[in-house]
Design an enzyme around this catalytic site. Structure first.
Site, PDB file in Angstrom:
ATOM      1  N   THR A   1      -0.217  -2.844 -13.363  1.00 48.82           N
ATOM      2  CA  THR A   1       1.266  -2.354 -12.995  1.00 48.82           C
ATOM      3  C   THR A   1       1.094  -2.266 -11.346  1.00 48.82           C
ATOM      4  O   THR A   1       1.624  -2.798 -10.637  1.00 48.82           O
ATOM      5  CB  THR A   1       2.149  -1.233 -13.008  1.00 48.82           C
ATOM      6  OG1 THR A   1       2.856  -1.588 -14.399  1.00 48.82           O
ATOM      7  CG2 THR A   1       3.612  -0.862 -12.803  1.00 48.82           C
TER       8      THR A   1
ATOM      9  N   GLU B   1      -6.985  -7.734 -21.747  1.00 49.46           N
ATOM     10  CA  GLU B   1      -6.226  -7.673 -20.763  1.00 49.46           C
ATOM     11  C   GLU B   1      -5.079  -8.794 -20.904  1.00 49.46           C
ATOM     12  O   GLU B   1      -5.255  -9.966 -21.502  1.00 49.46           O
ATOM     13  CB  GLU B   1      -6.047  -7.654 -19.203  1.00 49.46           C
ATOM     14  CG  GLU B   1      -4.924  -7.761 -18.482  1.00 49.46           C
ATOM     15  CD  GLU B   1      -3.842  -7.107 -18.713  1.00 49.46           C
ATOM     16  OE1 GLU B   1      -2.924  -7.196 -19.143  1.00 49.46           O
ATOM     17  OE2 GLU B   1      -4.182  -5.802 -18.757  1.00 49.46           O
TER      18      GLU B   1
ATOM     19  N   HIS C   1      -2.917  15.849  20.738  1.00 51.77           N
ATOM     20  CA  HIS C   1      -1.486  16.198  21.315  1.00 51.77           C
ATOM     21  C   HIS C   1      -1.388  14.449  21.333  1.00 51.77           C
ATOM     22  O   HIS C   1      -2.210  14.160  22.372  1.00 51.77           O
ATOM     23  CB  HIS C   1      -0.530  16.715  21.855  1.00 51.77           C
ATOM     24  CG  HIS C   1       0.106  16.584  22.170  1.00 51.77           C
ATOM     25  ND1 HIS C   1       1.298  16.579  22.207  1.00 51.77           N
ATOM     26  CD2 HIS C   1       0.206  15.900  23.831  1.00 51.77           C
ATOM     27  CE1 HIS C   1       2.002  16.519  22.872  1.00 51.77           C
ATOM     28  NE2 HIS C   1       1.969  16.258  24.105  1.00 51.77           N
TER      29      HIS C   1
END
Length: 464
Positions: free
Chosen positions: A40, A33, A445
């Site tokens: 990113t 790396e 709900h």
């Protein structure tokens, strides 16, 4: 020269998990790396932007606290504190990723820039250290992508911002000009408007986020207009000048030439694959016209033993798809499981504007282009109980279904927590659940998810 079973170039969301999986099989791996572990997503994308968007949403809610019966006399935005919080999250995630990699056996982490010398060797240029030459039977390229900067007169000579540098600001822009009305431009545009900036978004397309259906684009434009975010479309940027700490962007539009001036300029005109400067040309590795590395179903290039994954290979430019690339590649190459494939896979994504824009499968304009028969259903959030209770009534649910099989072909969810709702429909699509079965499910709900009952009930009986 040290030899490995595999060398992974790029520690992004394909490179890191792939390296760990290979090392877990007892094979030696080098993970190279050049900048920072995590790619990113951790350093410049998902983690920092969503952390800052969370701060922007708090500012937005505090600003309209009176709508909920809460009186807030005054508040201010501390851009330095926002950046500090963002940096903390990035360091936390990067540290976690680094710790996980260091625990892996048979895995060497090498910080440096890799350049192919031959099909089996790379030269690694290390800062303030001697160069290394490494050899392997297999190479996996996960170098990602970078901001694309268009060739506009005067732009390169100005201190413009891109999607990385804008997150390093320690002051709130007085007037932020955003060049590009795609997903990145919209996220940052709304974010900085909520921090207190004046914001102007410009794009050459006929509407914002043109890859989405027209009704989706129209609703987003309405939402942005209500937040007093200015948008100019059908324009071509021709020149940028910077004087006295002010940017002036000159453009040509349908009504002739125009210009807009502001304190800061964000260039958000897309991204380009990071396939240059790693020696691929000397090996004859094929690239697409846009610079993506061309790969087959095994993610292998035309040069045997060299593979590419994620953004650089033209996969859908999302973290979860890069991670999925690594999963597929490992299983196909190291486990011999050819049943897994990137071909025809569902591609979910979420744009973190507010309300969120989430997509899975086909939308209407894609279905029309491909001649796919479909019917639609649409349910507006202003009619949803949970949305009314929380005063989050912007947007709608939209679904496409096959009129014969009743299978869900795709969905667009523009609502609070749209990404979470979209995932429910993704599971239904994977499981082959017909839309009318969802229509009759008892869903808890009061939740946003119960609006899926209403959505499926709105599916029209006429084919398109």
């Amino acid at each position: 020269m040290k030899k490995y079973h595999a060398i992974v170039i790029g520690a992004g969301q394909s490179g890191m998990p792939l390296a760990k999986k290979i090392s877990a099989k007892g094979l030696s791996v080098a993970l190279i790396e050049k900048r920072a572990l995590g790619g990113t997503c951790i350093n410049d994308g998902c983690s920092p932007t969503k952390t800052m968007a969370a701060s922007a949403r708090v500012a937005h809610l505090v600003g309209r606290a009176g709508d909920f019966g809460i009186n807030v006399r005054d508040f201010s935005v501390d851009q330095k504190a926002i950046r500090k919080r963002k940096d903390y999250i990035v360091e936390l995630f990067r540290g976690g990723a680094t710790k996980g990699l260091k625990k892996a056996e048979n895995l060497d982490i090498i910080m440096g820039e890799a350049v192919f010398r031959t099909e089996k060797t790379v030269l690694v240029k290390r800062p303030e250290q001697d160069d290394l030459v490494l050899e392997a039977e297999k190479f996996f390229i996960n170098t990602g992508s970078a901001p694309f900067i268009p060739p506009i007169e005067g732009l390169e000579d100005s201190p413009f911002l891109d999607s990385t540098s804008i997150m390093e600001l320690e002051e709130t822009p007085e007037h932020l000009i955003v060049l590009g009305g795609g997903y990145i431009g919209l996220e940052f545009g709304q974010m900085f408007k909520r921090f207190g900036s004046k914001v102007t978004i410009l794009d050459m397309a006929s509407r914002l986020v043109p890859k989405e259906d027209e009704d989706v684009c129209k609703e987003i434009s309405t939402i942005f207009a209500e937040e007093k975010i200015d948008s100019l479309v059908n324009i071509k940027a021709e020149k940028v000048s910077y004087q006295n700490k002010q940017f002036t962007l000159h453009y040509k539009g349908a009504k002739g030439p125009g210009r807009v001036s502001g304190s800061h300029l964000l260039v958000a005109t897309g991204r380009k694959p990071s396939s240059e400067h790693i020696g691929l040309d000397s090996l004859g590795v094929k690239l697409s016209s846009k610079g993506h590395i061309v790969v087959d179903e095994n993610f292998e290039t035309n040069v045997p033993g060299i593979y590419a994954l994620g953004d650089v290979a033209g996969s859908p430019p999302f973290t979860h798809m890069a991670y999925h690339d690594a999963h597929i590649a490992f299983n196909r190459i190291f486990e011999g499981n050819k049943s897994l494939s990137a071909k025809d896979r569902l591609v979910p994504y979420c744009v973190f504007i507010d309300p969120q824009l989430a997509r899975i499968g086909w939308n209407e304009q894609q279905a029309k282009e491909k001649g796919i028969s479909y019917t639609t259903g649409k349910f507006w959030m202003k009619h949803a109980g949970r949305a009314l209770e929380t005063d989050e009534t912007k947007g709608f649910f939209k679904v496409l279904v096959d009129p014969e099989s009743k299978q869900i072909l795709g969905a667009t969810i523009l609502s609070l927590d749209g990404g979470e709702i979209m995932a429910v429909l993704q599971m239904a699509m994977v499981g082959g659940v017909p839309y009318d079965q969802i229509q009759h499910l008892p869903i808890a709900h009061p939740t946003l998810a119960e609006s899926l009952n209403n959505l499926m009930g709105q599916v029209k009986r006429t084919n398109k």
